[in-house]
Design an enzyme around this catalytic site. Sequence first.
Site, PDB file in Angstrom:
ATOM      1  N   GLY A  17     -17.378   9.703 -15.650  1.00 11.63           N
ATOM      2  CA  GLY A  17     -18.823   9.474 -15.546  1.00 11.63           C
ATOM      3  C   GLY A  17     -19.471  10.050 -14.305  1.00 11.63           C
ATOM      4  CB  SER A  18     -18.564  12.571 -11.743  1.00 12.96           C
ATOM      5  OG  SER A  18     -18.276  13.721 -12.490  1.00 12.96           O
ATOM      6  CG  LEU A  90     -13.848  13.300 -24.319  1.00 15.62           C
ATOM      7  CD1 LEU A  90     -12.470  13.066 -23.731  1.00 15.62           C
ATOM      8  CD2 LEU A  90     -14.312  14.725 -24.045  1.00 15.62           C
ATOM      9  CB  ILE A  93     -22.362  13.454 -32.883  1.00 10.40           C
ATOM     10  CG1 ILE A  93     -22.254  13.468 -31.356  1.00 10.40           C
ATOM     11  CG2 ILE A  93     -23.585  12.666 -33.328  1.00 10.40           C
ATOM     12  CD1 ILE A  93     -22.107  12.115 -30.697  1.00 10.40           C
ATOM     13  CG  HIS A 109     -17.607  22.852 -23.867  1.00  6.36           C
ATOM     14  ND1 HIS A 109     -16.790  21.914 -24.464  1.00  6.36           N
ATOM     15  CD2 HIS A 109     -16.841  23.943 -23.633  1.00  6.36           C
ATOM     16  CE1 HIS A 109     -15.571  22.430 -24.598  1.00  6.36           C
ATOM     17  NE2 HIS A 109     -15.583  23.653 -24.104  1.00  6.36           N
ATOM     18  CG  ASP A 150     -17.286  22.281 -28.057  1.00 10.31           C
ATOM     19  OD1 ASP A 150     -17.986  21.366 -27.593  1.00 10.31           O
ATOM     20  OD2 ASP A 150     -16.047  22.282 -27.991  1.00 10.31           O
TER      21      ASP A 150
HETATM   22  C1  GAR Z   1     -17.220  17.300 -17.770  1.00 11.78           C
HETATM   23  O1  GAR Z   1     -16.661  18.394 -17.101  1.00 11.78           O
HETATM   24  C2  GAR Z   1     -17.750  17.731 -19.122  1.00 11.78           C
HETATM   25  O2  GAR Z   1     -18.213  19.042 -19.146  1.00 11.78           O
HETATM   26  C3  GAR Z   1     -16.528  17.586 -19.984  1.00 11.78           C
HETATM   27  O3  GAR Z   1     -15.928  16.408 -19.548  1.00 11.78           O
HETATM   28  C4  GAR Z   1     -16.136  16.287 -18.133  1.00 11.78           C
HETATM   29  C5  GAR Z   1     -16.555  14.867 -17.858  1.00 11.78           C
HETATM   30  O4  GAR Z   1     -16.574  14.619 -16.482  1.00 11.78           O
HETATM   31  N1  GAR Z   1     -16.879  17.540 -21.367  1.00 11.78           N
HETATM   32  C6  GAR Z   1     -16.098  18.051 -22.325  1.00 11.78           C
HETATM   33  O5  GAR Z   1     -15.020  18.562 -22.095  1.00 11.78           O
HETATM   34  C7  GAR Z   1     -16.677  17.951 -23.738  1.00 11.78           C
HETATM   35  N2  GAR Z   1     -15.926  18.748 -24.645  1.00 11.78           N
HETATM   36  P1  GAR Z   1     -17.274  13.313 -15.912  1.00 11.78           P
HETATM   37  O6  GAR Z   1     -16.790  12.139 -16.755  1.00 11.78           O
HETATM   38  O7  GAR Z   1     -16.795  13.201 -14.505  1.00 11.78           O
HETATM   39  O8  GAR Z   1     -18.759  13.508 -16.005  1.00 11.78           O
END
Ligand code: GAR
Length: 192
Positions: A17-18, A90, A93, A109, A150
Amino acid sequence: MVAPSTKRVVLFASGSGSNVENIVHYFQGRRDVTIAMVLTNKRDAKVLERCNKLNISALYFNKTAFLKSDGVLDILKGLNPDLIVLAGFLLKIPANLLLQFPDKIINIHPSLLPKYGGKGMYGHHVHTAVKANGEKETGITIHYVNERYDEGAIIHQAKTTLLKTDSVDLIAEKVHQLEFAHFPKIIDQLLQ
Ligand code: GAR
């Protein structure tokens, strides 16, 4: 008090969740935009801790209910979002949400789509593949969500250069920095 004209954003996240935290900080103090809720499919996701600290409403939902019932759809209808943002979410939808919110669901992405997209390509899996292929650059893609992983229309991409010596962790860090810099601004633009 939230004014009726305030734009409402709902965030979905599955992990750390950053990005959620960064988006919340970006819109803090803005009267025209509110983060209505954060939804997660992981009961122990770190994003829930972050929401607690940030004083943002968060809700866990069960994956089966998400995919096989209108439970999450009904929650979303109640929240009446102007934009639904997948920020490290992940699951695919389901059709009921896509039908109810056409062109209102966006995803980020961590690669330059169409490269390194599709099922199983998320987070570190993407950066590991980018490293293994000796890519000289990588980046982020913000896109609309459709029924295929995607593949929705691209809204925005940004690139970063890679060195041969960059580790997978460093690639992930470079990509996160791009996400932090671009994602909230694109959300802001789409809401205007
Ligand atoms: C992010 O880098 C986002 O782009 C990726 O998950 C990470 C979540 O980081 N999303 C995917 O890979 C979607 N296919 P976070 O939880 O620290 O925001």
